[in-house]
Design a protein around this motif. Structure first.
Motif, PDB file in Angstrom:
ATOM      1  N   GLU A  97       0.788  -1.068   0.095  1.00 32.09           N
ATOM      2  CA  GLU A  97       0.131   0.166   0.018  1.00 32.09           C
ATOM      3  C   GLU A  97       0.742   1.212   0.106  1.00 32.09           C
ATOM      4  OE1 GLU A  97      -3.284   0.336   0.027  1.00 32.09           O
ATOM      5  OE2 GLU A  97      -3.483   2.534   0.614  1.00 32.09           O
ATOM      6  N   GLY A  98       0.966   2.189  -1.068  1.00 37.58           N
ATOM      7  CA  GLY A  98       1.799   3.094  -1.232  1.00 37.58           C
ATOM      8  C   GLY A  98       1.498   4.267  -0.286  1.00 37.58           C
ATOM      9  N   ASP A  99       2.201   5.362  -0.427  1.00 31.99           N
ATOM     10  CA  ASP A  99       2.050   6.418   0.458  1.00 31.99           C
ATOM     11  C   ASP A  99       0.741   7.176   0.068  1.00 31.99           C
ATOM     12  OD1 ASP A  99       2.935   8.762   2.498  1.00 31.99           O
ATOM     13  OD2 ASP A  99       3.156  10.026   0.687  1.00 31.99           O
ATOM     14  N   SER A 100       0.428   7.114  -1.251  1.00 32.25           N
ATOM     15  CA  SER A 100      -0.877   7.593  -1.662  1.00 32.25           C
ATOM     16  C   SER A 100      -1.714   6.536  -1.828  1.00 32.25           C
ATOM     17  CB  SER A 100      -0.743   8.317  -3.015  1.00 32.25           C
ATOM     18  OG  SER A 100      -1.802   8.082  -3.788  1.00 32.25           O
ATOM     19  N   PRO A 101      -3.030   6.816  -1.262  1.00 31.70           N
ATOM     20  CA  PRO A 101      -4.006   5.734  -1.380  1.00 31.70           C
ATOM     21  C   PRO A 101      -4.254   5.149  -2.754  1.00 31.70           C
ATOM     22  CG  PRO A 101      -4.932   7.741  -0.248  1.00 31.70           C
ATOM     23  CD  PRO A 101      -3.761   8.149  -0.740  1.00 31.70           C
ATOM     24  N   ASP A 102      -3.954   6.063  -3.688  1.00 28.90           N
ATOM     25  CA  ASP A 102      -4.186   5.669  -5.215  1.00 28.90           C
ATOM     26  C   ASP A 102      -3.379   4.766  -5.735  1.00 28.90           C
ATOM     27  OD1 ASP A 102      -6.049   7.504  -5.209  1.00 28.90           O
ATOM     28  OD2 ASP A 102      -4.700   9.204  -5.928  1.00 28.90           O
ATOM     29  N   GLU A 103      -2.141   4.187  -4.762  1.00 29.54           N
ATOM     30  CA  GLU A 103      -1.169   3.467  -5.210  1.00 29.54           C
ATOM     31  C   GLU A 103      -1.148   2.173  -4.321  1.00 29.54           C
ATOM     32  OE1 GLU A 103       2.698   4.556  -7.101  1.00 29.54           O
ATOM     33  OE2 GLU A 103       2.461   5.886  -5.569  1.00 29.54           O
ATOM     34  N   SER A 104      -1.386   1.056  -5.087  1.00 25.95           N
ATOM     35  CA  SER A 104      -1.203  -0.245  -4.134  1.00 25.95           C
ATOM     36  C   SER A 104      -0.852  -1.201  -4.990  1.00 25.95           C
ATOM     37  CB  SER A 104      -2.501  -0.559  -3.190  1.00 25.95           C
ATOM     38  OG  SER A 104      -3.464  -0.967  -4.136  1.00 25.95           O
ATOM     39  N   ARG A 105      -0.322  -2.541  -4.709  1.00 20.88           N
ATOM     40  CA  ARG A 105       0.376  -3.520  -5.600  1.00 20.88           C
ATOM     41  C   ARG A 105       0.119  -4.868  -4.754  1.00 20.88           C
ATOM     42  NH1 ARG A 105       6.599  -3.665  -7.601  1.00 20.88           N
ATOM     43  NH2 ARG A 105       6.415  -5.900  -8.590  1.00 20.88           N
ATOM     44  N   LYS A 106      -0.169  -6.010  -5.593  1.00 20.90           N
ATOM     45  CA  LYS A 106      -0.382  -7.197  -4.895  1.00 20.90           C
ATOM     46  C   LYS A 106       0.574  -8.004  -5.473  1.00 20.90           C
ATOM     47  CE  LYS A 106      -4.797  -6.915  -3.178  1.00 20.90           C
ATOM     48  NZ  LYS A 106      -6.410  -7.167  -3.072  1.00 20.90           N
ATOM     49  N   ILE A 107       1.502  -8.762  -4.902  1.00 20.00           N
ATOM     50  CA  ILE A 107       2.495  -9.783  -5.348  1.00 20.00           C
ATOM     51  C   ILE A 107       2.488 -11.161  -5.110  1.00 20.00           C
ATOM     52  CG2 ILE A 107       5.202 -10.001  -5.307  1.00 20.00           C
ATOM     53  CD1 ILE A 107       4.721  -6.847  -4.326  1.00 20.00           C
ATOM     54  N   THR A 108       2.125 -12.043  -5.960  1.00 20.39           N
ATOM     55  CA  THR A 108       1.882 -13.370  -5.443  1.00 20.39           C
ATOM     56  C   THR A 108       3.525 -13.973  -4.900  1.00 20.39           C
ATOM     57  OG1 THR A 108       2.335 -14.291  -7.701  1.00 20.39           O
ATOM     58  CG2 THR A 108       0.049 -13.590  -6.979  1.00 20.39           C
ATOM     59  N   TYR A 109       3.266 -14.971  -4.582  1.00 19.70           N
ATOM     60  CA  TYR A 109       4.609 -15.812  -4.078  1.00 19.70           C
ATOM     61  C   TYR A 109       5.360 -16.189  -5.254  1.00 19.70           C
ATOM     62  CZ  TYR A 109       3.973 -16.386   0.812  1.00 19.70           C
ATOM     63  OH  TYR A 109       4.134 -15.849   2.133  1.00 19.70           O
ATOM     64  N   ARG A 110       4.608 -16.594  -6.601  1.00 18.16           N
ATOM     65  CA  ARG A 110       5.332 -16.968  -7.829  1.00 18.16           C
ATOM     66  C   ARG A 110       6.091 -15.503  -8.140  1.00 18.16           C
ATOM     67  NH1 ARG A 110       4.053 -21.339  -9.701  1.00 18.16           N
ATOM     68  NH2 ARG A 110       1.911 -21.115  -9.314  1.00 18.16           N
ATOM     69  N   GLU A 111       5.250 -14.536  -8.177  1.00 18.19           N
ATOM     70  CA  GLU A 111       5.950 -13.181  -8.599  1.00 18.19           C
ATOM     71  C   GLU A 111       7.121 -12.684  -7.735  1.00 18.19           C
ATOM     72  OE1 GLU A 111       1.914 -10.794 -10.724  1.00 18.19           O
ATOM     73  OE2 GLU A 111       2.316 -10.968  -8.410  1.00 18.19           O
ATOM     74  N   LEU A 112       6.933 -13.062  -6.417  1.00 17.36           N
ATOM     75  CA  LEU A 112       7.774 -12.732  -5.378  1.00 17.36           C
ATOM     76  C   LEU A 112       9.147 -13.462  -5.488  1.00 17.36           C
ATOM     77  CD1 LEU A 112       8.764 -11.468  -2.625  1.00 17.36           C
ATOM     78  CD2 LEU A 112       8.045 -13.522  -1.455  1.00 17.36           C
TER      79      LEU A 112
END
Ligand code: WTA
Length: 647
Positions: A97-112
């Protein structure tokens, strides 16, 4: 102090991993036969070569040595990433969850997995090998977790420096552990404000003889920074040149995992060294039991990865358990006082772990910013970093958790690697302000000043009688200092530096540091460090720094400063000194109050009587104690009449 007691709700006792009877029997087993207990629980992580030995530890003066699972071979990144791929490759590992509420991202275990391996290859291409130190000076972006795990994958030892430290502090930490590689970002972003991380790295590296070989720069804001040809590279450009396959280095259980610098009562910060096997077993086990983590939970710890809480309970513990861990770049009051609760609703957080200082600052805005959010997903709350006052505890319990969520008040330290004293939500009744009972394998004792072990209900200094797997192993490069700091005060025991009370139920109440460390907003600061920064100013002749009670920060920094002959004590100089300390150590060390003192209270042999300075800063003028042994008892009058007021 509060004498309220909250019983364990029956549905918690039924559904949690352990209820009280379980706790009692597991605890007894853990201390009666640590080899059997940890021999069993050590299997919670995957080993390339299983251990045959479990505990091999000694607290004997002059021979302190701590080894767990010493012949086992494993890899921390393998345990936090690879072993989950088959069963939960598509599950989200990190919610950012970014500093701005407009920014977030989800990273799966595979992407990790792919991200960690790429970063590891970028490091490997720059010569990083097992045992090398890598300094990480990053904001709260996913690359911080990728970088930690990439180091662990290669067997390199990471040293994270919190972004709130100055170039001087950063440079000292890079030099102390001899890092040749630094990973940073162009700029950090907190509460809409930019932090010049890369510029700080440049300034830090410039003071180090021989500099560093590589600076890897993650683009966060896209702000313009100077790039030194041959030394500096943008991470995205380097990552584009490598594959996302990189083998995990087989690591002995006692091979170092990371160094984390922390303040003590004397000297410069020490490099607390944690190793591989015991640390991961302990971090993952405490994460599971203390937070009663179950698959499906969305878990959020609001700490920064620059502190130990971020290491053990944002990254290593949760990821070893295959959890979904939320990483937050911002601050509690941006863009509004509801931010924490908005994030909880947005991502359906079920377990929330934060610090008393954040709760106190949010309490000030009243209940409305909380109440306008749902928080229906929450089931457990946690607290860490400093004693939580009963008022803050009750507010957290009643307003945030709606009397539905138990609070785990977790006591531990950078040195302990993981939580040592804490309620278990299905087992332990809660008393606001008490960290309650020891975790499995932890043997707290209360001692008096002479080292006598006290029985029953009592108050004194907190020591731990025997080792647990997550314990630090040494001070990097200075084992002697490790022994002196932690094992010399009460020979044969680990001294925590904290005072505590034990009540008739055997519950522990941490009362705060008994050494010259102060806890400002949950951040540890050595008074000696602030003093040496102050006396480095050309107009300052002497300085003494103590803590004072602060409504939000828990403790504030109170500095008594004696100026050089002929220097005028002005408001301007006060500001200049605050700015000076910020530059020398970092914004987190800014003195809250500076009192210009023509003289400090000293004994006839010239020792500053800090006890008196503490009492004055605490406004406890009546209990100054005996001042007749002072070389000049008159200075006390002057100090009292010029006591600075709290802001
Ligand atoms: C204090 C942070 C009371 C304590 C994990 C300790 C606490 C120091 C608590 C370590 C708590 C931490 N109740 N005091 N629940 N948790 N402390 O190394 O004084 O940054 O010695 O580790 O924080 O701070 P550190």
């Amino acid at each position: 102090m509060s004498d309220k007691v909250y019983d364990v709700p029956s549905q918690w006792a039924q559904k949690a991993y352990v209820d009280d009877a379980h706790y009692q029997s597991m605890y007894a087993a853990s201390v009666n036969d640590p080899n059997a207990f940890w021999g069993e629980h050590g299997k919670r992580i995957d080993w390339f070569t299983p251990y045959t030995k479990v505990k091999n530890t000694s607290y004997d003066p002059g021979h302190v040595s701590i080894k767990w699972f010493e012949d086992g071979v494993t890899n921390v990144a393998y345990n936090c990433v690879d072993r989950h791929l088959e069963t939960r490759g598509d599950q989200v590992a990190i919610i950012w969850e970014g500093d701005s509420p407009d920014e977030s991202r989800k990273i799966t275990y595979r992407e990790l997995s792919s991200e960690v391996n790429k970063l590891a290859n970028v490091l490997r291409n720059r010569g990083v090998e097992k045992g090398d130190r890598v300094t990480i000076y990053l904001p709260m972006i996913p690359e911080a977790a990728f970088a930690m795990l990439a180091c662990a994958r290669l067997g390199a030892i990471h040293s994270i420096v919190f972004g709130g430290f100055s170039p001087d502090s950063l440079g000292g930490r890079i030099a102390d552990c001899g890092s040749k590689v630094v990973i940073t970002a162009d700029e950090g972003l907190r509460g809409g404000r930019k932090v010049p991380l890369k510029a700080n790295v440049d300034a830090a590296v410039n003071q180090i003889e021989g500099g560093v070989d590589h600076v890897i720069v993650v683009r966060r804001t896209g702000g313009k920074v100077d790039m030194v040809p041959g030394r500096d590279v943008y991470y995205d450009e380097a990552a584009a040149m490598v594959t996302d396959e990189c083998p995990a280095e087989p690591m002995n259980a006692e091979d170092p995992l990371f160094i984390l610098y922390t303040s003590g009562s004397t000297g410069k910060p020490k490099g607390v060294l944690h190793t591989t096997g015991g640390y991961l077993v302990y971090a993952s086990m405490t994460h599971q039991y203390v937070f009663d983590y179950h698959p499906g939970d969305i878990y959020w710890c609001t700490a920064d990865v620059g502190w130990v809480t971020g290491h053990s309970y944002i990254v290593y513990g949760p990821l070893a358990n295959g959890a979904t861990t939320l990483m937050f770049e911002g601050i509690p009051n941006y863009p509004s006082m509801s931010r924490f609760w908005d994030v909880i609703d947005k991502h359906q957080v079920s377990i929330f772990y934060t610090a008393p200082t954040a709760i106190r600052s949010l309490m000030q805005a009243g209940e409305e910013p909380v109440k306008k959010t749902s928080r229906a997903s929450l089931r457990l709350l946690g607290s860490v970093g400093e004693p939580i006052n009963p008022e803050a505890w009750e507010w957290y319990y009643r307003v945030v958790g709606e009397e539905r969520c138990p609070i785990v008040d977790t006591w531990w330290q950078t040195e302990t690697g993981g939580i040592l004293i804490t309620p278990l939500p299905g087992a332990t009744k809660l008393k606001p302000g008490s960290a309650t009972r020891p975790f499995f394998g932890v043997q707290p004792e209360v001692v008096d000043a002479a080292g006598q072990v006290l029985d029953g209900a009592c108050e004194g200094n907190l020591v731990i009688a025997d080792s647990w797997p997550g314990q630090m192993r040494t001070v990097y490069g200075d084992h002697e200092r490790f022994e002196q700091t932690y094992f010399a005060t009460y020979p044969g025991k680990y001294f925590t530096g904290d005072g505590c009370r034990r009540d008739a139920d055997g519950f522990y109440w941490i009362t705060g540091r008994v050494d010259d460390v102060i806890n400002v907003s949950g951040h540890r600061m050595g008074t000696a460090e602030v003093e040496s920064a102050l006396v480095a100013h050309p107009k300052v002749s002497e300085a003494a720094v103590v803590g004072f009670p602060h409504d939000i920060k828990g403790q504030g920094i109170y500095a008594y400063v004696t100026l050089m002959d002929g220097v005028e004590p002005t408001e301007e100089l006060r500001k200049e000194l605050v700015a000076w300390v910020r530059r020398e150590i970092g914004p987190i060390a800014s003195p809250d109050l500076i009192q210009f003192a023509p003289g400090l209270p000293k004994t006839r042999s010239g020792k500053i009587m800090r006890r008196i300075l503490r009492k004055i800063a605490e406004d406890q003028f009546e209990s100054l104690g005996d001042t007749s042994t002072l070389a000049d008892p008159g200075v006390v009058e002057d100090l009292i009449s010029n006591r600075q007021n709290k802001r």
